[in-house]
Design a protein around this motif. Structure first.
Motif, PDB file in Angstrom:
ATOM      1  N   ARG B 252       0.791  -1.209   0.005  1.00 27.08           N
ATOM      2  CA  ARG B 252      -0.049   0.092  -0.031  1.00 27.08           C
ATOM      3  C   ARG B 252       0.935   1.167   0.098  1.00 27.08           C
ATOM      4  O   ARG B 252       0.624   2.352  -0.684  1.00 27.08           O
ATOM      5  N   ASP B 253       1.960   1.175   0.704  1.00 28.45           N
ATOM      6  CA  ASP B 253       2.890   2.548   0.650  1.00 28.45           C
ATOM      7  C   ASP B 253       3.387   2.633  -0.631  1.00 28.45           C
ATOM      8  O   ASP B 253       3.842   3.848  -1.057  1.00 28.45           O
ATOM      9  N   ARG B 255       2.210   1.747  -3.537  1.00 25.07           N
ATOM     10  CA  ARG B 255       1.208   2.304  -4.275  1.00 25.07           C
ATOM     11  C   ARG B 255       0.981   3.940  -3.887  1.00 25.07           C
ATOM     12  O   ARG B 255       1.068   4.721  -4.925  1.00 25.07           O
ATOM     13  N   ASP B 256       1.045   4.148  -2.728  1.00 23.60           N
ATOM     14  CA  ASP B 256       1.107   5.760  -2.272  1.00 23.60           C
ATOM     15  C   ASP B 256       2.314   6.432  -3.053  1.00 23.60           C
ATOM     16  O   ASP B 256       2.097   7.518  -3.372  1.00 23.60           O
ATOM     17  N   TYR B 259       1.426   6.766  -6.503  1.00 20.27           N
ATOM     18  CA  TYR B 259       0.362   7.902  -6.818  1.00 20.27           C
ATOM     19  C   TYR B 259       0.958   9.551  -6.376  1.00 20.27           C
ATOM     20  O   TYR B 259       0.436  10.221  -7.146  1.00 20.27           O
ATOM     21  N   ARG B 260       1.779   9.391  -5.575  1.00 19.36           N
ATOM     22  CA  ARG B 260       2.500  10.634  -5.270  1.00 19.36           C
ATOM     23  C   ARG B 260       3.157  11.207  -6.519  1.00 19.36           C
ATOM     24  O   ARG B 260       3.176  12.383  -6.533  1.00 19.36           O
ATOM     25  N   TYR B 263       0.118  11.868  -8.993  1.00 23.66           N
ATOM     26  CA  TYR B 263      -1.099  12.794  -8.823  1.00 23.66           C
ATOM     27  C   TYR B 263      -0.425  13.763  -7.706  1.00 23.66           C
ATOM     28  O   TYR B 263      -1.037  13.508  -6.456  1.00 23.66           O
ATOM     29  N   ARG B 266      -2.869  16.044  -5.452  1.00 22.31           N
ATOM     30  CA  ARG B 266      -3.501  15.188  -4.258  1.00 22.31           C
ATOM     31  C   ARG B 266      -2.820  14.814  -3.166  1.00 22.31           C
ATOM     32  O   ARG B 266      -3.616  14.420  -2.076  1.00 22.31           O
ATOM     33  N   PHE B 267      -1.460  15.112  -3.204  1.00 24.64           N
ATOM     34  CA  PHE B 267      -0.734  14.786  -1.997  1.00 24.64           C
ATOM     35  C   PHE B 267      -0.287  16.034  -1.545  1.00 24.64           C
ATOM     36  O   PHE B 267       0.726  16.225  -0.760  1.00 24.64           O
ATOM     37  N   ASP B 291     -10.315  -0.015  -7.114  1.00 22.35           N
ATOM     38  CA  ASP B 291     -11.178   1.281  -7.322  1.00 22.35           C
ATOM     39  C   ASP B 291     -10.961   1.870  -8.554  1.00 22.35           C
ATOM     40  O   ASP B 291     -11.834   2.757  -9.052  1.00 22.35           O
ATOM     41  N   HIS B 292      -9.851   1.647  -9.206  1.00 23.73           N
ATOM     42  CA  HIS B 292      -9.514   2.033 -10.434  1.00 23.73           C
ATOM     43  C   HIS B 292      -9.105   1.271 -11.557  1.00 23.73           C
ATOM     44  O   HIS B 292      -7.936   1.374 -11.922  1.00 23.73           O
ATOM     45  N   GLU B 294      -9.582   1.446 -14.566  1.00 24.31           N
ATOM     46  CA  GLU B 294      -8.996   2.142 -15.593  1.00 24.31           C
ATOM     47  C   GLU B 294      -7.495   2.256 -15.763  1.00 24.31           C
ATOM     48  O   GLU B 294      -6.832   2.583 -16.568  1.00 24.31           O
ATOM     49  N   GLU B 295      -6.730   2.041 -14.314  1.00 21.17           N
ATOM     50  CA  GLU B 295      -5.679   2.241 -14.168  1.00 21.17           C
ATOM     51  C   GLU B 295      -4.843   0.686 -14.543  1.00 21.17           C
ATOM     52  O   GLU B 295      -3.620   0.887 -14.374  1.00 21.17           O
TER      53      GLU B 295
END
Lengths: 214, 342
Positions: B252-253, B255-256, B259-260, B263, B266-267, B291-292, B294-295
Motif C-alpha cells: 500500500r505504501d 502504491r501511495d 501515486y504521489r 498525482y 492530491r498529496f 477502485d480504479h 482504468e489504471e
C-alpha cells in the motif's frame, strides 16, 4: 478490556477502535501479539476463522470486533428472522462465520468468555465518517437508491469528501479518518440514528458486553 | 496559445513486430499497472521506452518470431501523445539495415512548442528494472547524479537530495522510518575520496548498517521512496515490478509513493505530475487498484503474440469482480493475463 479489531484496512481498524471505546465508555487495549491486517472484502471473511481461533486459543483477548463495508450487499432487518442467513449480505456472512467458528471452539482452562461483535458500514466506512456533514448520507438513503437503481453516492465519492481525494495515501487516510471518528464519537446517537442497521448492530452488541464486564 | 504548463501524456503505444508484441496497442493513463504472465510483453514495453530514449536495440533480436525478415520488414513503435488538448504521434522505426532509424516528432504547423515538450518527455523518460546489488554500490560523485535503470547511483542521488533539497530529504527519512520502523535515518559514508555509500541507522542502538548488509527488500523500498521524492522527476517513469522483494503489507505504501508521483496535487505537492507505468505479478499489489480499473492493463499472450486490454474496457468487469478481490480474480484466470499452454 482487550479487544481485537478486524476491518478492511488499518485505517478502518483505527476508526473502529475509537467507536468501540466510545460505545463502551472506556478505552480498550489492543492485542499486541497480533497486528491484524486485512486487505478488503472478502479477505476479512476468509481470514476470520484463523483470526478467531488464534485469538481464542493463543491470546488473552476478550473480544473481537469485525466491521466491513456492505458494498452493494447491505443488511436487511428481514435477514435477522429465524432461518438461514442471507450470506450474500456481508453482515450475515460475517455473523455466520463467527457463529460457525465459535460453535467449534473447545473449552480452554482459565479462559473466560470470548465475545464477538460485527458492524456493517453502508456502503463503506467513509459514510459513517461523513455522517453529519451531508444529511443525504444515511444508510436508508443509500439502500433506497440501490434498490431504485440510482445510488446517491459512490464509495469513491465518499473518499473524495472525507479525504479530499479518491487516492489518499495511508497516512492521510488514517489521520483524517481518526480525526473525524473522534468528533463523531462524541455524538454516537447521530450515527446510530442515521446508520441504525450497520452501526446500530455494532452498538447493541458491544453494549451487551458491559454487563459481562461488571 | 496553448497552456504551456500542461504536461504531455502518452495515451497509448502501438507496437509492431517488436518481440511478443507483433501487433499490440498498450493504452496508458496517468498511472498504469500492467499485469500478465511471463513473456507477455511487459518487459518489452520497458525496453521499447528505453529505445525511445535512444538506447539501441538489435533488429534480429527484437523482431517478432515468425515474422519474415526482408528489406521491407520494420519494427515500429507509434507513441500516441496528447499535449495541450492536441494529439499527435511519434514514430520510432527500425529496419534490418539501419538500426535506430527514427522519425522524430512530426512537424505540427505553427507549433514547435508541442514538438519540444513531447520530445523532451521522451528523452527524459526513465525506466527502472532495479538490481539490488547495484543499489548498494558506492558511487563516484559527479555534478549531475541520476539514478540509472538498474538503480546504480542511489547513494549519489540521495547525497544530492540531502544537500540540495534538505526538506525533501527529511521527508524521505520520515517516510522511510514509517515503512521500515527498524531504521530511523539514512546516513552516508565516504569509502574513498569523492565517493559515497549509503548506510541506514537502526532505531534501536543507533547502529550504522552499510548498504551492502541491508536486505534486498530494504534497498528496493529505499529506492522506490527515492524515486518518489526526487524533486526534478522526469515526465514519465516506468518501473518493473516495484513490489518485488517487499513484504505485502508494504505494498500500500508503494502504491501511495507511485501515486504521489502521478498525482502530486492530491498529496499537497506543487510539482508537475509524472506519468507512471508499473508492472507486477503480485495479486496483493493488484488488489490495491480495485477502485480504479482504468489504471490496470491486462497483458495476454496467446501462441507467441501478446495483446493488452484495459481492465475497465473489459465487458461486464464490474459484475465479474463484484465481491471478489481483483488479485484473486486475476489469479483465477477469469480476467485473462495468466500463463496458457502453447
Amino acid at each position: 478490556m482487550k479487544v481485537a479489531i478486524l476491518g478492511e484496512s488499518s485505517a478502518d481498524e483505527a476508526v473502529v477502535r475509537i467507536f468501540v471505546d466510545a460505545i463502551l465508555g472506556e478505552p480498550t487495549d489492543s492485542v499486541e501479539r497480533y497486528r491484524l491486517r486485512s486487505r478488503g472484502w472478502p479477505a476479512v471473511l476468509n481470514q476470520l476463522p484463523a483470526v478467531l481461533h488464534a485469538l481464542y486459543y493463543q491470546s488473552d483477548a476478550d473480544a473481537l470486533v469485525v466491521v466491513v463495508d456492505s458494498d452493494s450487499h447491505p443488511h436487511d432487518v428481514a435477514h435477522d428472522d429465524p432461518g438461514p442467513r442471507d450470506d450474500s449480505c456481508h453482515l450475515c456472512a460475517v455473523r455466520s462465520k463467527i457463529d460457525a467458528v465459535r460453535a467449534r471452539l473447545r473449552p480452554v482452562q482459565g479462559r473466560g468468555s470470548f465475545r464477538a461483535a460485527a458492524g456493517l458500514a453502508v456502503p463503506a466506512l467513509e459514510a459513517w465518517l461523513w455522517c453529519g456533514q451531508d444529511s443525504l448520507v444515511t444508510e436508508q438513503n443509500w439502500i433506497n437508491g440501490l434498490w431504485a437503481g440510482e445510488i446517491p453516492y459512490t464509495k469513491l465519492k465518499l473518499k473524495q469528501w472525507v479525504y479530499g481525494t479518491d487516492r489518499p495515501d495511508l497516512v492521510t487516510e488514517t489521520t483524517r479518518a481518526t480525526e473525524r471518528a473522534r468528533r463523531l464519537a462524541e455524538n454516537l446517537a447521530m450515527l446510530e440514528e442515521r446508520f441504525p442497521i450497520g452501526f446500530g448492530a455494532l452498538c447493541r452488541e458491544v453494549r451487551g458486553w458491559r454487563g459481562d464486564l461488571r | 496559445m496553448s497552456q504551456v504548463n500542461d504536461i504531455p501524456i502518452i495515451e497509448a503505444i502501438e507496437f509492431t513486430n517488436f518481440k511478443a508484441l507483433r501487433n499490440a496497442e498498450l493504452p496508458l493513463s496517468q498511472f498504469t499497472l500492467i499485469v500478465g504472465p511471463n513473456g507477455s510483453g511487459k518487459s518489452t514495453v520497458l525496453q521499447g521506452l528505453r529505445w525511445l530514449r535512444g538506447v539501441g536495440i538489435n533488429f534480429d533480436h527484437a523482431l517478432t518470431i515468425g515474422v519474415p525478415r526482408d528489406d521491407a520488414t520494420r519494427i515500429v513503435m507509434t507513441i500516441r501523445t496528447r499535449y495541450a488538448g492536441k494529439r499527435f504521434n511519434v514514430i520510432r522505426r527500425l529496419t534490418p539495415r539501419h538500426h535506430n532509424e527514427t522519425d522524430s516528432v512530426p512537424r505540427i504547423a505553427g507549433n514547435e512548442l508541442y514538438q519540444h515538450a513531447v520530445w523532451q518527455m521522451l528523452q527524459t523518460l526513465r525506466t527502472f528494472s532495479l538490481v539490488p546489488e547495484r543499489l548498494s554500490q558506492p558511487v563516484k560523485l559527479s555534478a549531475s547524479m541520476n539514478l540509472l535503470d538498474d538503480g546504480l547511483n542511489l547513494a549519489g542521488v540521495l547525497d544530492r537530495l540531502r544537500d540540495q533539497h534538505p526538506e525533501r530529504f527529511e521527508q524521505l527519512n520520515e517516510e522511510l522510518a514509517r515503512w521500515l520502523p527498524e531504521f530511523d535515518r539514512i546516513l552516508f559514508d565516504t569509502p574513498m575520496e569523492g565517493h559515497r555509500a549509503i548506510q541506514l541507522r537502526t532505531r534501536k542502538g543507533q547502529a550504522r548498517i552499510p548498504a551492502s548488509e541491508l536486505s534486498t527488500g530494504t534497498l528496493l523500498a529505499l529506492t522506490i521512496l527515492t524515486i518518489a521524492y526526487i524533486p526534478d522527476s522526469p515526465k514519465l517513469v516506468a518501473l518493473e515490478e516495484p513490489d518485488h522483494g517487499l513484504h505485502p503489507r508494504l505494498l500500500r505504501d508503494v502504491r501511495d509513493a507511485l501515486y504521489r508521483l502521478a498525482y502530486p496535487d492530491r498529496f499537497g505537492e506543487s510539482r508537475p505530475p509524472v506519468q507512471v507505468i508499473a508492472t507486477t505479478h503480485s495479486p496483493y499489489f493488484l488488489d490495491l487498484f480495485r477502485d480504479h480499473p482504468e489504471e490496470v492493463v491486462i497483458a495476454k499472450k496467446e501462441a507467441n503474440e501478446a495483446t493488452f486490454q484495459r481492465l475497465s474496457d473489459m465487458p461486464n468487469v464490474e459484475e465479474i469482480l463484484e465481491d471478489s478481490q481483483l488479485g484473486d480474480a486475476w489469479y483465477s484466470g477469469v480476467l485473462g493475463g495468466v500463463p496458457v499452454a502453447p
